[in-house]
Design a protein around this motif. Structure first.
Motif, PDB file in Angstrom:
ATOM      1  N   ASN A   7       0.429   0.343  -9.071  1.00 42.28           N
ATOM      2  CA  ASN A   7       0.829  -1.057  -9.252  1.00 42.28           C
ATOM      3  C   ASN A   7       0.519  -1.587 -10.643  1.00 42.28           C
ATOM      4  N   TYR A   8       0.265  -0.683 -11.573  1.00 42.05           N
ATOM      5  CA  TYR A   8      -0.092  -1.060 -12.944  1.00 42.05           C
ATOM      6  C   TYR A   8       0.917  -0.408 -13.876  1.00 42.05           C
TER       7      TYR A   8
ATOM      8  N   GLU B  79      -4.358  -0.186  -5.669  1.00 43.26           N
ATOM      9  CA  GLU B  79      -3.421   0.623  -6.443  1.00 43.26           C
ATOM     10  C   GLU B  79      -3.292   0.176  -7.890  1.00 43.26           C
TER      11      GLU B  79
ATOM     12  N   TYR C 133      -8.802  -7.787  -6.348  1.00 46.56           N
ATOM     13  CA  TYR C 133      -8.867  -6.338  -6.287  1.00 46.56           C
ATOM     14  C   TYR C 133      -7.608  -5.789  -5.645  1.00 46.56           C
ATOM     15  N   ASP C 134      -6.994  -4.813  -6.303  1.00 46.09           N
ATOM     16  CA  ASP C 134      -5.826  -4.123  -5.763  1.00 46.09           C
ATOM     17  C   ASP C 134      -6.136  -2.635  -5.762  1.00 46.09           C
TER      18      ASP C 134
ATOM     19  N   GLY D 186      -4.700  -2.858 -11.171  1.00 52.32           N
ATOM     20  CA  GLY D 186      -4.535  -4.256 -11.508  1.00 52.32           C
ATOM     21  C   GLY D 186      -5.283  -4.652 -12.763  1.00 52.32           C
TER      22      GLY D 186
ATOM     23  N   TRP E 253      -3.212   6.965  -4.570  1.00 56.22           N
ATOM     24  CA  TRP E 253      -3.195   5.504  -4.663  1.00 56.22           C
ATOM     25  C   TRP E 253      -3.866   5.010  -5.960  1.00 56.22           C
TER      26      TRP E 253
END
Length: 260
Positions: free
Chosen positions: A181-182, A155, A152-153, A157, A214
């Motif tokens: 982050n994707y 931001e 789990y991220d 994933g 986020w």
């Protein structure tokens, strides 16, 4: 009648490669002002999961109104249940969760929107009691996040593709949860998983997510994603439309994964 089972005699369609389910959580204003008009132009389906938690009741610059939710329904999009308070369902009693669900049902009815038949777990928290409540309410499908199969991220994933032969219809995984982050390569990867009977499920949280950066996806990047789906002949549907391909009443032997 709410959440009827699919008759055994109904013939399901074969799952095509590049079948994609689009979902949008939390009722961000951008769902109405930007996302829905773009999807309409592309002929894509989608599910918008609505909650009255977070800033929904007090911040109408960042969240849709119920009148706008009704318009999303009238435009052909699905309205799903994301609970009244957006709480971790594992901290709630069965009665509290049931009341949260019924509240959104009633609000939908007040605005001429069908009672939701799909559910999105707030914050991806899920447990056996919550699943039992969903069964009692006879939801057809419920969408979770990426874990425990993928890390789990907060931001964004990657996650597993939905395999109807493996995953229980009330714990359908997200194949991608876009955020800071994707990126485009992650979206391409998700669509590449949608083959051989598997389905890519994408979970967005605002385009942009004004109150929660986020989990933000920029409009420019979102359009790039949608262009890719269009240009690669993806079939893009709402969560409810899985019923064309999957019988949610057939659950024997399918896994239920919980996540705190």
């Amino acid at each position: 009648m709410q959440n009827q089972e699919i008759p055994e005699t109904e013939i399901l369609q074969s799952i095509p490669d590049r079948l994609v389910v689009l979902t949008f959580d939390d009722g961000n204003k951008s769902d109405y002002t930007y996302v829905a008009p773009l999807l309409k132009c592309y002929g894509f389906g989608a599910t918008f999961f609505i909650t009255e938690g977070l800033g929904f009741l007090n911040n109408k610059d960042h969240y849709v109104t119920w009148e706008e939710v009704r318009e999303l329904h009238e435009e052909g999009f699905e309205i799903g249940n994301h609970t009244q308070h957006h709480k971790n369902v594992n901290t709630q009693s069965k009665e509290e969760l049931l009341n949260d669900l019924i509240h959104i049902d009633k609000r939908c009815e007040e605005h001429g929107i069908p009672i939701p038949e799909t559910f999105g777990y707030p914050g991806d928290s899920r447990g056996p009691e919550a699943v039992e409540v969903l069964k009692e309410k006879r939801y057809r499908f419920a969408r979770r996040g990426v874990g425990p199969e993928f890390p789990y991220d907060l931001e964004g994933g990657r996650g597993p593709a939905y395999d109807p032969d493996v995953h229980h219809p009330l714990v359908i995984p997200s194949t991608g949860v876009p955020g800071p982050n994707y990126g485009f390569e992650d979206l391409v990867w998700a669509i590449e998983q949608a083959k051989d009977g598997k389905i890519a499920v994408l979970t967005f949280h605002g385009v942009p997510a004004l109150e929660h950066p986020w989990v933000d996806t920029s409009p420019e990047l979102f359009k790039t994603y949608m262009d890719y789906l269009r240009d690669n002949s993806c079939t893009v549907i709402a969560l409810r439309d899985l019923a064309k391909y999957v019988n949610p009443s057939k659950v024997a032997g399918k896994s239920i994964t919980y996540f705190p």
